[in-house]
Scaffold this motif. Structure first.
Motif, PDB file in Angstrom:
ATOM      1  N   LEU A  42       0.834  -1.202   0.000  1.00  0.00           N
ATOM      2  CA  LEU A  42       0.000   0.000   0.000  1.00  0.00           C
ATOM      3  C   LEU A  42       0.870   1.254   0.000  1.00  0.00           C
ATOM      4  CD1 LEU A  42      -2.764  -1.053   2.556  1.00  0.00           C
ATOM      5  CD2 LEU A  42      -3.016  -0.820   0.077  1.00  0.00           C
ATOM      6  N   SER A  43       2.151   1.079   0.310  1.00  0.00           N
ATOM      7  CA  SER A  43       3.109   2.192   0.266  1.00  0.00           C
ATOM      8  C   SER A  43       4.042   2.081  -0.933  1.00  0.00           C
ATOM      9  CB  SER A  43       3.935   2.209   1.561  1.00  0.00           C
ATOM     10  OG  SER A  43       3.105   2.357   2.693  1.00  0.00           O
ATOM     11  N   ASP A  44       3.693   1.245  -1.889  1.00  0.00           N
ATOM     12  CA  ASP A  44       4.550   1.036  -3.059  1.00  0.00           C
ATOM     13  C   ASP A  44       4.753   2.343  -3.824  1.00  0.00           C
ATOM     14  OD1 ASP A  44       5.488  -1.634  -4.691  1.00  0.00           O
ATOM     15  OD2 ASP A  44       5.081   0.044  -6.051  1.00  0.00           O
ATOM     16  N   LYS A  45       5.897   2.468  -4.462  1.00  0.00           N
ATOM     17  CA  LYS A  45       6.203   3.686  -5.219  1.00  0.00           C
ATOM     18  C   LYS A  45       5.385   3.794  -6.501  1.00  0.00           C
ATOM     19  CE  LYS A  45      10.237   1.543  -7.486  1.00  0.00           C
ATOM     20  NZ  LYS A  45       9.775   1.590  -8.881  1.00  0.00           N
ATOM     21  N   ASP A  46       4.828   2.672  -6.957  1.00  0.00           N
ATOM     22  CA  ASP A  46       4.077   2.659  -8.212  1.00  0.00           C
ATOM     23  C   ASP A  46       2.574   2.707  -7.925  1.00  0.00           C
ATOM     24  OD1 ASP A  46       4.282   1.991 -11.298  1.00  0.00           O
ATOM     25  OD2 ASP A  46       2.647   0.778 -10.487  1.00  0.00           O
ATOM     26  N   TRP A  47       1.884   3.674  -8.553  1.00  0.00           N
ATOM     27  CA  TRP A  47       0.447   3.825  -8.300  1.00  0.00           C
ATOM     28  C   TRP A  47      -0.336   2.576  -8.693  1.00  0.00           C
ATOM     29  CZ3 TRP A  47      -3.872   3.477 -11.389  1.00  0.00           C
ATOM     30  CH2 TRP A  47      -5.075   3.883 -10.802  1.00  0.00           C
ATOM     31  N   ASN A  48       0.013   1.961  -9.808  1.00  0.00           N
ATOM     32  CA  ASN A  48      -0.719   0.778 -10.262  1.00  0.00           C
ATOM     33  C   ASN A  48      -0.638  -0.353  -9.242  1.00  0.00           C
ATOM     34  OD1 ASN A  48      -1.640   1.585 -13.000  1.00  0.00           O
ATOM     35  ND2 ASN A  48       0.543   1.803 -13.362  1.00  0.00           N
ATOM     36  N   VAL A  49       0.521  -0.501  -8.637  1.00  0.00           N
ATOM     37  CA  VAL A  49       0.694  -1.543  -7.621  1.00  0.00           C
ATOM     38  C   VAL A  49      -0.140  -1.212  -6.387  1.00  0.00           C
ATOM     39  CG1 VAL A  49       2.338  -2.713  -6.099  1.00  0.00           C
ATOM     40  CG2 VAL A  49       2.989  -2.158  -8.456  1.00  0.00           C
ATOM     41  N   ARG A  50      -0.098   0.045  -5.956  1.00  0.00           N
ATOM     42  CA  ARG A  50      -0.886   0.447  -4.777  1.00  0.00           C
ATOM     43  C   ARG A  50      -2.375   0.229  -5.018  1.00  0.00           C
ATOM     44  NH1 ARG A  50       2.296   5.100  -5.181  1.00  0.00           N
ATOM     45  NH2 ARG A  50       0.469   6.377  -5.673  1.00  0.00           N
ATOM     46  N   ASN A  51      -2.845   0.638  -6.185  1.00  0.00           N
ATOM     47  CA  ASN A  51      -4.263   0.509  -6.495  1.00  0.00           C
ATOM     48  C   ASN A  51      -4.683  -0.958  -6.563  1.00  0.00           C
ATOM     49  OD1 ASN A  51      -6.842   1.712  -7.374  1.00  0.00           O
ATOM     50  ND2 ASN A  51      -6.401   0.676  -9.300  1.00  0.00           N
ATOM     51  N   ALA A  52      -3.877  -1.769  -7.240  1.00  0.00           N
ATOM     52  CA  ALA A  52      -4.180  -3.201  -7.343  1.00  0.00           C
ATOM     53  C   ALA A  52      -4.155  -3.859  -5.967  1.00  0.00           C
ATOM     54  CB  ALA A  52      -3.176  -3.879  -8.274  1.00  0.00           C
ATOM     55  N   THR A  53      -3.221  -3.430  -5.132  1.00  0.00           N
ATOM     56  CA  THR A  53      -3.120  -3.987  -3.779  1.00  0.00           C
ATOM     57  C   THR A  53      -4.368  -3.665  -2.964  1.00  0.00           C
ATOM     58  OG1 THR A  53      -0.703  -3.790  -3.808  1.00  0.00           O
ATOM     59  CG2 THR A  53      -1.764  -3.979  -1.657  1.00  0.00           C
ATOM     60  N   ALA A  54      -4.825  -2.428  -3.042  1.00  0.00           N
ATOM     61  CA  ALA A  54      -6.027  -2.033  -2.301  1.00  0.00           C
ATOM     62  C   ALA A  54      -7.224  -2.891  -2.714  1.00  0.00           C
ATOM     63  CB  ALA A  54      -6.323  -0.553  -2.534  1.00  0.00           C
ATOM     64  N   LEU A  55      -7.408  -3.059  -4.013  1.00  0.00           N
ATOM     65  CA  LEU A  55      -8.544  -3.847  -4.501  1.00  0.00           C
ATOM     66  C   LEU A  55      -8.408  -5.321  -4.125  1.00  0.00           C
ATOM     67  CD1 LEU A  55      -8.991  -2.220  -8.029  1.00  0.00           C
ATOM     68  CD2 LEU A  55     -10.342  -1.818  -5.967  1.00  0.00           C
ATOM     69  N   THR A  56      -7.183  -5.814  -4.103  1.00  0.00           N
ATOM     70  CA  THR A  56      -6.956  -7.211  -3.722  1.00  0.00           C
ATOM     71  C   THR A  56      -7.237  -7.423  -2.240  1.00  0.00           C
ATOM     72  OG1 THR A  56      -5.306  -7.484  -5.468  1.00  0.00           O
ATOM     73  CG2 THR A  56      -5.246  -9.073  -3.658  1.00  0.00           C
ATOM     74  N   ILE A  57      -6.806  -6.486  -1.413  1.00  0.00           N
ATOM     75  CA  ILE A  57      -7.084  -6.593   0.027  1.00  0.00           C
ATOM     76  C   ILE A  57      -8.585  -6.565   0.281  1.00  0.00           C
ATOM     77  CG2 ILE A  57      -6.884  -5.370   2.231  1.00  0.00           C
ATOM     78  CD1 ILE A  57      -4.043  -4.557   1.363  1.00  0.00           C
ATOM     79  N   ILE A  58      -9.289  -5.690  -0.408  1.00  0.00           N
ATOM     80  CA  ILE A  58     -10.748  -5.619  -0.257  1.00  0.00           C
ATOM     81  C   ILE A  58     -11.380  -6.972  -0.578  1.00  0.00           C
ATOM     82  CG2 ILE A  58     -12.854  -4.615  -1.245  1.00  0.00           C
ATOM     83  CD1 ILE A  58     -11.118  -2.029  -1.694  1.00  0.00           C
ATOM     84  N   LYS A  59     -10.957  -7.560  -1.685  1.00  0.00           N
ATOM     85  CA  LYS A  59     -11.532  -8.848  -2.087  1.00  0.00           C
ATOM     86  C   LYS A  59     -11.216  -9.944  -1.077  1.00  0.00           C
ATOM     87  CE  LYS A  59     -11.813 -12.262  -5.772  1.00  0.00           C
ATOM     88  NZ  LYS A  59     -11.416 -12.631  -7.147  1.00  0.00           N
ATOM     89  N   LEU A  60      -9.973 -10.002  -0.618  1.00  0.00           N
ATOM     90  CA  LEU A  60      -9.577 -11.075   0.295  1.00  0.00           C
ATOM     91  C   LEU A  60     -10.213 -10.922   1.674  1.00  0.00           C
ATOM     92  CD1 LEU A  60      -5.797 -11.554  -0.631  1.00  0.00           C
ATOM     93  CD2 LEU A  60      -7.754 -12.954  -1.317  1.00  0.00           C
ATOM     94  N   VAL A  61     -10.333  -9.686   2.152  1.00  0.00           N
ATOM     95  CA  VAL A  61     -10.984  -9.478   3.454  1.00  0.00           C
ATOM     96  C   VAL A  61     -12.454  -9.874   3.379  1.00  0.00           C
ATOM     97  CG1 VAL A  61     -11.710  -7.738   5.140  1.00  0.00           C
ATOM     98  CG2 VAL A  61      -9.377  -7.716   4.264  1.00  0.00           C
ATOM     99  N   ASN A  62     -13.101  -9.564   2.268  1.00  0.00           N
ATOM    100  CA  ASN A  62     -14.492  -9.988   2.105  1.00  0.00           C
ATOM    101  C   ASN A  62     -14.600 -11.506   1.985  1.00  0.00           C
ATOM    102  OD1 ASN A  62     -15.795  -7.473   2.223  1.00  0.00           O
ATOM    103  ND2 ASN A  62     -15.333  -7.035   0.084  1.00  0.00           N
TER     104      ASN A  62
END
Length: 249
Positions: A42-62
């Motif tokens: 979530l602190s990655d230097k690349d926006w695409n990685v941060r965004n993908a990570t956020a969406l992945t965490i949302i899916k896995l927590v659900n």
């Protein structure tokens, strides 16, 4: 099994595309134990990685709700300590997870932060579908920053639409100025506004607010679309007065 191990290892790769591929792999094949491995990205230097990570965490927590409380605690810690980029990602997660325990965190950000973080907090709080949140939006809805103001407008619209139809007049009467702002910008909520003017408890109406001549004409036209009823015009006059622009002498 080997591919999974390889992808988890790539979360620490120096190559942006490798990290992104690993995150997307875990979105499809991730396990509950992988969520903690994703948090640093979530602190990655690349926006695409941060965004993908956020969406992945949302899916896995659900997918693994038993992990939700633990992950939320860690997200709250990130929200207090990390960079703007990290906070933006965290707020998106908190909003989409509909984490009501984060409401006070998010309200504080709306009240105290600059536009970038404020925008993300407004988006996040709109996901909570909580009428009580509308009070926190009454100042920022008139923001001079267009993007911030639009975020508020859409959050208000989302919250209003989440209210059960039979409860809308009762719960939304104190917030009619916010609804009017949505109508003026999006041409939405006209029916709700009219019902509040018609059936709202007069003691629940907020204080008066000035509107420009153009805005009053639009609001008057809204009322005239429905049957003429004296209480509607009386209530209209209780909360709205014209905003005059005196000429310089």
């Amino acid at each position: 099994m080997f591919k999974r191990w390889l992808m988890i290892k790539k979360l620490g790769s120096e190559i942006d595309l490798d990290r992104l591929k690993a995150v997307l792999f875990l979105r499809k094949k991730g396990k509950d134990k992988d969520i903690n491995n994703l948090l640093p990205l979530l602190s990655d230097k690349d926006w695409n990685v941060r965004n993908a990570t956020a969406l992945t965490i949302i899916k896995l927590v659900n997918l693994y709700p038993e992990k939700k409380e633990e992950i939320l605690l860690k997200l709250h810690q990130l929200l207090e300590k990390r960079s703007l980029a990290t906070k933006l990602s965290v707020l998106e997660i908190l909003g989409q997870l509909r984490d009501y325990s984060s409401k006070d965190f998010i309200k504080k950000i709306i009240e105290e932060s600059d536009y970038d973080l404020q925008y993300a907090a407004i988006r996040a709080i709109g996901y909570l579908d909580d009428v009580d949140i509308l009070s926190s939006l009454k100042e920022v809805v008139y923001s001079k920053d267009y993007i911030t103001r639009r975020a508020v407008i859409f959050s208000i619209l989302r919250i209003v639409n989440s209210v059960e139809e039979e409860k809308k007049v009762e719960l939304l009467t104190p917030h009619i100025h916010l609804l009017i702002q949505v109508y003026l910008e999006l041409n939405e909520l006209d029916e709700v506004i009219y019902k509040i003017l018609d059936y709202g408890d007069p003691e629940q109406f907020p204080g008066m607010k000035p509107y420009s001549e153009f805005e009053i004409i639009r609001l008057t036209s809204l009322i005239e679309q429905y049957d003429y009823r004296v209480p509607v015009y009386k209530n209209f006059a209780k909360i709205i007065y014209p905003l005059y622009f005196p000429l310089n002498s």
